[in-house]
Design a protein around this motif. Sequence first.
Motif, PDB file in Angstrom:
ATOM      1  N   LYS A  78       0.802  -1.241  -0.031  1.00 15.87           N
ATOM      2  CA  LYS A  78      -0.052   0.064  -0.081  1.00 15.87           C
ATOM      3  C   LYS A  78       0.747   1.194  -0.027  1.00 15.87           C
ATOM      4  CE  LYS A  78      -3.885  -2.006   2.367  1.00 15.87           C
ATOM      5  NZ  LYS A  78      -4.688  -2.083   3.713  1.00 15.87           N
ATOM      6  N   GLU A  79       2.007   1.158   0.806  1.00 15.94           N
ATOM      7  CA  GLU A  79       2.845   2.355   0.723  1.00 15.94           C
ATOM      8  C   GLU A  79       3.521   2.505  -0.587  1.00 15.94           C
ATOM      9  OE1 GLU A  79       3.043   4.234   3.157  1.00 15.94           O
ATOM     10  OE2 GLU A  79       2.802   3.703   5.205  1.00 15.94           O
ATOM     11  N   MET A  80       4.016   1.506  -1.371  1.00 13.59           N
ATOM     12  CA  MET A  80       4.913   1.577  -2.471  1.00 13.59           C
ATOM     13  C   MET A  80       4.144   1.103  -3.678  1.00 13.59           C
ATOM     14  SD  MET A  80       8.355  -0.094  -1.080  1.00 13.59           S
ATOM     15  CE  MET A  80       7.678  -1.665  -0.535  1.00 13.59           C
ATOM     16  N   GLU A  81       2.925   1.375  -3.913  1.00 18.14           N
ATOM     17  CA  GLU A  81       2.176   0.951  -5.114  1.00 18.14           C
ATOM     18  C   GLU A  81       2.363   1.902  -6.129  1.00 18.14           C
ATOM     19  OE1 GLU A  81      -2.075   2.954  -3.666  1.00 18.14           O
ATOM     20  OE2 GLU A  81      -2.170   0.492  -3.804  1.00 18.14           O
ATOM     21  N   ASN A  82       3.035   3.002  -5.846  1.00 18.13           N
ATOM     22  CA  ASN A  82       3.324   4.065  -7.153  1.00 18.13           C
ATOM     23  C   ASN A  82       4.367   3.436  -7.780  1.00 18.13           C
ATOM     24  OD1 ASN A  82       4.909   4.676  -4.744  1.00 18.13           O
ATOM     25  ND2 ASN A  82       5.771   6.372  -5.934  1.00 18.13           N
TER      26      ASN A  82
END
Length: 404
Positions: free
Chosen positions: A300-304
């Motif tokens: 969720k924190e690194m989905e970019n």
Amino acid sequence: MDALDILTNLENVIPFFQPIFSADEHRVIGYEVLGRFKTDDDHLSLGPYFLDDSIPEEYRLELDNTVLRKALQQAMALDDDVLLFINRDADLLLYDENEELLNLLLEFSEKGIKVERIVIEISFNNQLEDAERMGHLINYYKTYGIKIAFDKLGDNSHQIDLIGLISPTILKVDLQALRSTRLASSFQDIIYSYSLLARKIGATLLFENIEMVYQLQYAWKNGGRYYQGYYLQKPHPHFVDRDILKEQLKNECQQFIDSEKKKLAALFEQTEKFQNVVSELLQKYRKIEKYEELLLVLGKEMENFAFRMYICDENGFQLSPNLFKTQNEWLVQHEYAYKNWSWRPYFLENILKMRKEKKGILSDLYSDIETGENVRTFSYPLKDKQFLFIDISYDFILEHLELL
């Protein structure tokens, strides 16, 4: 023009010379000998005749040797360190049982053109049937000090079986395929493989058919030491000055160097960003011990920038399931748990490097087996000899060109 017209007018058969430039000296290091037939108003290329199987071998051999003899006579005026590249079809080499080519080279060696300056470019017009005999023949030529180049690796790769056996001095790569957007991606992977192969066997890469500056830059970036093509110089009936492009090549190579240094600096900066993000998130979620739960919060924190994550031990055994991003959500793939990835190139080497340096590693660009897209992987050391692997999405790479 009919082949018989050429063979009955050999006085009009002349050599042309296309310069070959070096990356280290920025000057001409050799000339490729090309056959031409002089007409009233033009010079006709003899290339199609040399490769025409409908013309008897003895006639093609005579044509070859006529061009070569005239070329060697002109080459006697060259500096002692200039190479001469001569083309020979593999089948025609095998046909030359009387060793006419070798005798001609030895004749002129006594006149000052040492055989060590000769590079035989072997082309493969058809599938080579007698590879073993060809291997013995090439090694025989090499005992005299003659250098061997394998021609047109960019589009005719069936001679790859001979490369390891023969260890040619030069691998000649045709850059024509690079101009096709349809072939460019796969072609670059092939060239990368050839550059690794050349390094392993101690061969030099020569890139031909360079017609634009971006092809020259591509050749430079992919380990090419020698360059040839119309962008540099067209074939001439005489030898051009060896320093004709010295300043131009020096300036262009400096631009390539500056561009590559800038890209590498940006790549190192992006690697540091990955390092900082992952380090901070692992510290933030340090109390989470279950692999699947940890991957889900990290996703969720690194989905970019991430599309796949998993955790392995130091021997390459996957301890966690895969966390794989679909269009709108993260999918947990339990079937990947306990698989072993130690067979992957550089896997164990990178594990030991991360363990020693205690920081992450960004892989080179490669094609993902499942998605088929070009990706990179950022690996990061966890506690207890465990390692986190984060596959970087192609969309993110396209937005950060230094990653390409």
